[in-house]
Design a protein around this motif. Structure first.
Motif, PDB file in Angstrom:
ATOM      1  N   GLU A   1      -6.014  -1.966  -4.024  1.00 22.29           N
ATOM      2  CA  GLU A   1      -5.512  -0.695  -3.494  1.00 22.29           C
ATOM      3  C   GLU A   1      -5.693  -0.621  -1.983  1.00 22.29           C
ATOM      4  O   GLU A   1      -4.798  -0.163  -1.255  1.00 22.29           O
ATOM      5  CB  GLU A   1      -6.247   0.471  -4.163  1.00 22.29           C
ATOM      6  CG  GLU A   1      -5.756   1.837  -3.703  1.00 22.29           C
ATOM      7  CD  GLU A   1      -6.407   2.978  -4.448  1.00 22.29           C
ATOM      8  OE1 GLU A   1      -6.285   4.131  -3.981  1.00 22.29           O
ATOM      9  OE2 GLU A   1      -7.037   2.723  -5.499  1.00 22.29           O
TER      10      GLU A   1
ATOM     11  N   ARG B   1      -2.669  -0.244   0.810  1.00 19.85           N
ATOM     12  CA  ARG B   1      -2.661   0.814   1.816  1.00 19.85           C
ATOM     13  C   ARG B   1      -2.616   0.238   3.232  1.00 19.85           C
ATOM     14  O   ARG B   1      -2.003   0.824   4.128  1.00 19.85           O
ATOM     15  CB  ARG B   1      -3.897   1.704   1.646  1.00 19.85           C
ATOM     16  CG  ARG B   1      -3.872   2.544   0.370  1.00 19.85           C
ATOM     17  CD  ARG B   1      -5.103   3.443   0.266  1.00 19.85           C
ATOM     18  NE  ARG B   1      -5.127   4.179  -0.974  1.00 19.85           N
ATOM     19  CZ  ARG B   1      -4.474   5.308  -1.197  1.00 19.85           C
ATOM     20  NH1 ARG B   1      -3.749   5.836  -0.227  1.00 19.85           N
ATOM     21  NH2 ARG B   1      -4.561   5.918  -2.363  1.00 19.85           N
TER      22      ARG B   1
ATOM     23  N   THR C   1      -0.523   2.843  -7.533  1.00 26.71           N
ATOM     24  CA  THR C   1      -1.153   3.136  -8.817  1.00 26.71           C
ATOM     25  C   THR C   1      -1.413   1.812  -9.508  1.00 26.71           C
ATOM     26  O   THR C   1      -0.488   1.032  -9.738  1.00 26.71           O
ATOM     27  CB  THR C   1      -0.244   4.008  -9.702  1.00 26.71           C
ATOM     28  OG1 THR C   1       0.044   5.227  -9.020  1.00 26.71           O
ATOM     29  CG2 THR C   1      -0.934   4.323 -11.024  1.00 26.71           C
TER      30      THR C   1
ATOM     31  N   LEU D   1       0.504  -3.073 -11.167  1.00 30.35           N
ATOM     32  CA  LEU D   1       0.491  -2.310  -9.925  1.00 30.35           C
ATOM     33  C   LEU D   1       1.842  -1.640  -9.750  1.00 30.35           C
ATOM     34  O   LEU D   1       2.880  -2.292  -9.834  1.00 30.35           O
ATOM     35  CB  LEU D   1       0.209  -3.248  -8.746  1.00 30.35           C
ATOM     36  CG  LEU D   1       0.419  -2.674  -7.340  1.00 30.35           C
ATOM     37  CD1 LEU D   1      -0.602  -1.570  -7.044  1.00 30.35           C
ATOM     38  CD2 LEU D   1       0.309  -3.800  -6.290  1.00 30.35           C
TER      39      LEU D   1
END
Length: 304
Positions: free
Chosen positions: A48, A52, A60, A68
């Motif tokens: 995650e 980002r 998610t 994913l």
């Protein structure tokens, strides 16, 4: 702009395929990947973070189905950045395409006969030695060995799900993961309960047997990694294989260190401390798998 969970389960829309303006994400559109190399919540957190860092703020990721989901359009330039970032983090992504029912499927078969055999060998090594190490834990009176055995069983069952669940629907993958999570969680609770009992019983640990079993466990982890390396499909898979091996080796090394401390101190406290640490981390992983599986089951049923 946030999207509802129902939007995550769609896939490609006819409007988009027919030439809708690129870069616009429909409510029932999302890009999905199957993740290789993720076996715990900390792995999901790393993935995650990598996503980002590539500029996608709403990933998610399910530890149950190992899928994913990104709320972006198929032509979004950030997808390439995401794939590179996750690869650099030590994981492998396989792009999924929705079938007629909207379930995510692999864009192409990626399990050759040789690779599938290698995965079965890994399953046998992990589950087989997990059982042996659990027996060794009882014989040596070592709670740390029992806790480490859970890691072997967990890796084996996760790999087993990866082999069997290719082509399964999201709902059935989630159901399988739920059963595994509950089973492994029950084992983790059993080890913790037994460790608490040992705090009061103060039974002596057989340090030599404990250390020997832990060293063999380390050798089994290396053997499992070596079985998979010849079937790698690129640098990402190599890193994923060694990520598994590295994480498992850390646990094995902790058990070996505990065995040495038990021998030096003549007490069982090092064994109990390591057991609590390993079992607690593993129990947390099982709870996360169950949570994600229940969420995926609910989402899958909402589409029926």
């Amino acid at each position: 702009m946030p999207f509802s969970h129902s939007g995550l389960l769609g896939g490609l829309t006819l409007d988009y395929l027919s030439g809708k303006q690129p870069g616009i994400v429909a409510l029932d559109q999302a890009v999905k990947y199957r993740v290789t190399g993720m076996d715990c919540p900390s792995c999901a957190a790393k993935i995650e973070k990598a996503v980002r860092s590539a500029g996608v703020e709403t990933p998610t990721i399910s530890t149950a189905t190992q899928i994913l989901t990104l709320q972006v359009a198929l032509d979004d330039r950030r997808l390439s950045d995401v794939e590179h970032a996750v690869t650099d983090a030590g994981y492998h992504l396989e792009r999924l395409l929705p079938d007629a029912s909207g379930d995510p499927r692999e864009a192409r078969p990626h399990l050759s006969a040789g690779y599938r055999r290698a995965l079965w060998i890994v399953v046998a090594l992990n589950v087989g030695y997990g059982i042996i190490e659990m027996i060794g834990g009882f014989l040596a009176g070592s709670q740390a060995l029992k806790a480490d055995a859970l890691d072997f069983l967990g890796d084996g069952l996760i790999t087993l799900l990866g082999v069997l669940a290719i082509g399964w629907s999201l709902l059935w993958r989630a159901r399988s993961a739920l059963i595994q999570g509950l089973f492994l969680g029950a084992l983790g609770l059993g080890v913790i309960a037994n460790t608490v009992w040992r705090l009061f019983a103060q039974q002596q640990v057989e340090a030599e047997l404990m250390g020997m079993v832990a060293l063999v466990a380390l050798a089994v982890n290396v053997a499992a990694a070596m079985v998979l390396v010849p079937h790698r499909a690129g640098d990402a898979n190599v890193r994923a294989v060694w990520l598994f091996s590295r994480n498992d080796a850390i646990g094995n090394a902790a058990v070996v260190a505990a065995a040495v401390l038990v021998a030096l101190t003549g007490t069982s406290w090092p064994d109990l401390i390591v057991a609590f640490a390993i079992a607690a981390l593993f129990l947390h992983s099982s709870l996360v798998i169950v949570r994600d599986a229940l969420k995926d089951i609910a989402l899958g049923r909402s589409r029926d």
